[in-house]
Design an enzyme around this catalytic site. Structure first.
Site, PDB file in Angstrom:
ATOM      1  N   GLY A  60      40.961  42.136  39.568  1.00  7.37           N
ATOM      2  CA  GLY A  60      40.370  41.606  40.606  1.00  7.37           C
ATOM      3  C   GLY A  60      39.570  40.577  40.968  1.00  7.37           C
ATOM      4  N   SER A  61      38.797  40.540  41.945  1.00  8.19           N
ATOM      5  CA  SER A  61      38.132  39.442  42.168  1.00  8.19           C
ATOM      6  C   SER A  61      36.607  39.230  41.084  1.00  8.19           C
ATOM      7  CB  SER A  61      37.495  39.293  43.577  1.00  8.19           C
ATOM      8  OG  SER A  61      38.626  39.132  44.452  1.00  8.19           O
ATOM      9  N   ILE A  62      36.389  40.280  40.462  1.00  8.38           N
ATOM     10  CA  ILE A  62      35.303  40.045  39.462  1.00  8.38           C
ATOM     11  C   ILE A  62      35.307  38.981  38.677  1.00  8.38           C
ATOM     12  CG2 ILE A  62      34.795  42.403  39.605  1.00  8.38           C
ATOM     13  CD1 ILE A  62      35.907  42.572  36.825  1.00  8.38           C
TER      14      ILE A  62
END
Length: 691
Positions: free
Chosen positions: A385-387
């Site tokens: 995901g967005s990490i």
């Protein structure tokens, strides 16, 4: 005149003279040879008569211990009473049976492992003539010794071996162990549940138990129970010995086949350090195989001790936080979260690579219990995901498709023939810092399209795309450890799954962490690299190796210290790295940041990045299953980082916030513990000054 007769002179026949000469010559040779034997070689021949054979036996020693970073014992050696058997050379089956019968008078033995063959071998030795009479001479002439023996055993009926007494069964069980022993090599007959009474009885009767000894052995003991137990690993039993697929490797390094060795985890990783130096005993035996002298030629030394980077007090707190948050999420929405099982976390020092805590908690629904599964942080890979947007932003800077401060309008993107893509909400005009702070997907999509060659996106139109952008982006990611080995000191780690290069839409998904998969350890190394000004360090469990000492109260001297190992410095400008660091700070510390509600009031100056990855499983065009990976990475303090972490919680249903709660709990626990210890040290110093 008297005529005198001539006397004829007596002469020996010529052939008789020859015979006498030959006899004389033979005796001369014999006398000469006898002189050589007695005078020149007499001493050496006498030595040959008295000659003994010398053999060296290697006796295993206890393994080294394992300590945590505070020098608390994590893996210890529990002493055990042990009965061993060291057979002399030439010992026969009948001899071993006699020893087994005597030993059975002093110890009890578990009989569960006795086989039909063990019983037949016992019956054969007790009824040898009867057993051998069942094989004719004609049959025996056509077979090898082993074939003959197998036929003899085969002709012993089941009825004949079905009525042994309990005492006979114990004799059979003991002999089974004695048969495993190799000449002049100690073999454990019994080391579990040996009572003090059994130990004493055997010790008192060693004179009638040839080869038997009453000694001590050890088993691994875990004072912290199952905390990081699966990371610590295990060792083989004596029955298992060295792994068969690595037999040559171990035998060439001085191991015996029945040696216990580390076969998983840190026990395997540091086998060469933990094993120690075997005691070497030299046995002198005569021609008959009788031992006439023993001498210790090499003193044994137990294995060296490991000091880990793990702080067990902090580790237990992290385990508790992860377990409680997982339990709470499942309990609050049992139906929606019926497929939730795991929560994973890795905590490390971003500047040194020291692993401070590694936690994995798995909920077993059948048993209704939580299990420690920290190994999953190394074995299991997840869509992050967005990490990863910090890596995407830096890739955009370095590939010169965006510049610091550049803006894009965050609104849904629609490429011809594909579904619409958007951020979690329409964010309007955002620059690079806003994109990190508010987790803009659209900003990352523009970076991806530009790296693929498309600078003039128009809604609902196709875009140009250069497939080489896949390799370029992945090369940037690998500099952080995403998609490559972290180098952690462990026997195995997954590098994740790299999806096949697909369309421009797939590439855009990759830019927001929705395509390739990574382990929690890789994610922790990634955020540590950002926190550490672009220096990627090797994560490690080992802090130092200590020499063993006789005292149980103190550690030995330092044998080797594990220094920080910098794997690489990311090939990106320091100004750009600092730009991403500021974006991560704003995520946690500014009101618009996606992590602000959890970290905005913290005084330890945190920074990080939130993430949610969506997984959709379609069958026949319809959505069958929807899952999410909730992720979080962070570090603190922002200006002088001393702790970095990564959290991953795969789930289906309602678990919003669990990643944040775990991350918040980890940072709170770390700094609370640090403060408590600091106050404790001050109190101790004050007491010493008063004295």
């Amino acid at each position: 005149m008297v005529k005198r007769k001539n006397k004829k002179k007596a002469q020996l026949p010529f052939r008789l003279n020859i015979l006498f000469f030959v006899v004389f010559l033979s005796f001369s040779v014999l006398i000469l040879q006898l002189g050589v034997v007695q005078i020149l070689n007499g001493e050496s021949f006498q030595e040959e008569i008295e000659r003994t054979i010398e053999d060296t036996s290697k006796v295993p020693v206890p393994r080294g211990k394992i300590y945590d970073s505070n020098h608390d014992v994590v893996v210890d050696n529990k002493p055990l009473y042990s009965i061993t058997y060291t057979p002399a050379k030439g010992v026969q089956a009948e001899d071993r049976l006699e020893v087994a019968e005597r030993l059975a008078e002093f110890i009890s033995m578990d009989t569960d492992g006795i086989t039909e063959r063990n019983r037949k071998e016992y019956w054969y030795l007790k009824n040898k003539d009867e057993a051998e009479s069942r094989v004719s001479d004609e049959e025996a002439e056509e077979m090898s010794n082993s074939e003959y023996y197998d036929m003899v055993l085969d002709r012993i009926s089941e009825e004949e071996i079905s009525n042994f007494s309990e005492e006979e069964e114990e004799v059979i069980a003991i002999k089974k162990e004695l048969d495993k022993a190799r000449s002049l090599t100690p073999h454990i007959v019994k080391n579990e549940d040996v009572t003090p009474e059994e130990y004493a009885r055997v010790a008192e009767h060693l004179d009638v138990l040839p080869g038997v000894n009453a000694t001590t052995d050890w088993n691994r003991e875990y004072p912290y129970d199952d905390t990081i137990r699966n990371l610590l690993g295990s060792i083989t039993t004596q029955e298992e010995g060295i792994p068969s697929d690595q037999e040559e490797y171990y035998l060439t390094r001085g191991y015996s086949r029945n040696d216990r060795v580390g076969n998983t985890g840190l026990e395997e990783q540091y086998e060469g350090v933990l094993r120690g130096t075997k005691e070497q005993i030299q046995y002198s035996t005569d021609k008959s195989g009788n031992v006439v002298n023993t001498e210790t030629v090499v003193e044994g030394e137990r294995g060296k001790d490991l000091v880990l980077t793990i702080d067990m007090e902090f580790q237990e707190r992290v385990d508790e936080i992860v377990r409680e948050e997982l339990d709470k999420a499942i309990s609050e929405a049992p139906y929606e979260n019926r497929n939730m099982e795991d929560a994973l976390a890795v905590v490390m020092d971003p500047q040194t690579g020291e692993l401070l805590a590694v936690s994995g908690q798995t909920y077993d629904r059948e048993e209704d219990e939580f299990n420690n599964t920290a190994y999953k942080t190394l074995y299991d890979a997840h869509i992050p995901g967005s990490i990863v947007k910090g890596a995407t932003m830096l890739a955009g800077y370095e590939s010169e498709v965006v510049t610091p401060g550049q803006t894009f309008y965050d609104a849904p993107i629609k490429i011809a023939g594909t579904e619409e893509k958007a951020s979690w909400r329409n964010l309007g005009l955002v620059n690079d810092l806003d994109a990190l702070q508010q987790s803009s997907n659209i900003y990352m999509f523009h970076i991806a399209m530009r790296m693929g060659g498309e600078y003039n996106y128009q809604r609902n139109e196709s875009v140009s795309f250069d497939p080489s952008a896949w390799q370029e982006m992945r090369n940037y990611f690998r500099q952080f450890g995403l998609g490559s080995e972290t180098g952690v000191d462990y026997p195995f780690e997954s590098t994740g799954y790299e999806g096949s290069q697909g369309t421009a839409g797939n590439f855009m998904d990759h830019a927001i962490g929705q395509f390739d998969t990574y382990t929690t350890m890789q994610m922790a190394q990634y955020v540590s690299t950002i926190a550490n000004d672009g220096y990627r360090v090797r994560p490690h469990f080992l802090k130092e190796i200590r020499n063993p000492v006789a005292s149980e109260e103190n550690l030995g001297s330092v044998y080797k210290h594990h220094n920080t190992d910098v794997l690489n410095r990311i090939q990106m400008d320091q100004d750009h790295i600092e730009r991403v660091q500021e974006g991560f700070r704003q995520v946690f510390q500014t009101s618009d940041g996606t992590g602000y509600s959890y970290f905005g009031d913290k005084d330890y100056n945190p920074a990080g990045k939130t993430g949610t990855a969506e997984n959709e499983l379609y069958e026949d065009g319809s959505l069958e299953q929807y899952t999410e990976n909730l992720s979080l990475v962070g570090y603190a303090p922002f200006d002088e980082p001393e702790i970095a972490f990564a959290v991953v919680v795969p789930h289906t249903g309602e678990a919003s916030g669990i990643n944040h709660y775990i991350g918040e709990g980890i940072l709170d626990a770390y700094f609370d513990l640090k403060e408590d210890r600091s106050e404790g040290n001050e109190d101790n110093e004050g007491e010493e000054n008063e004295e």
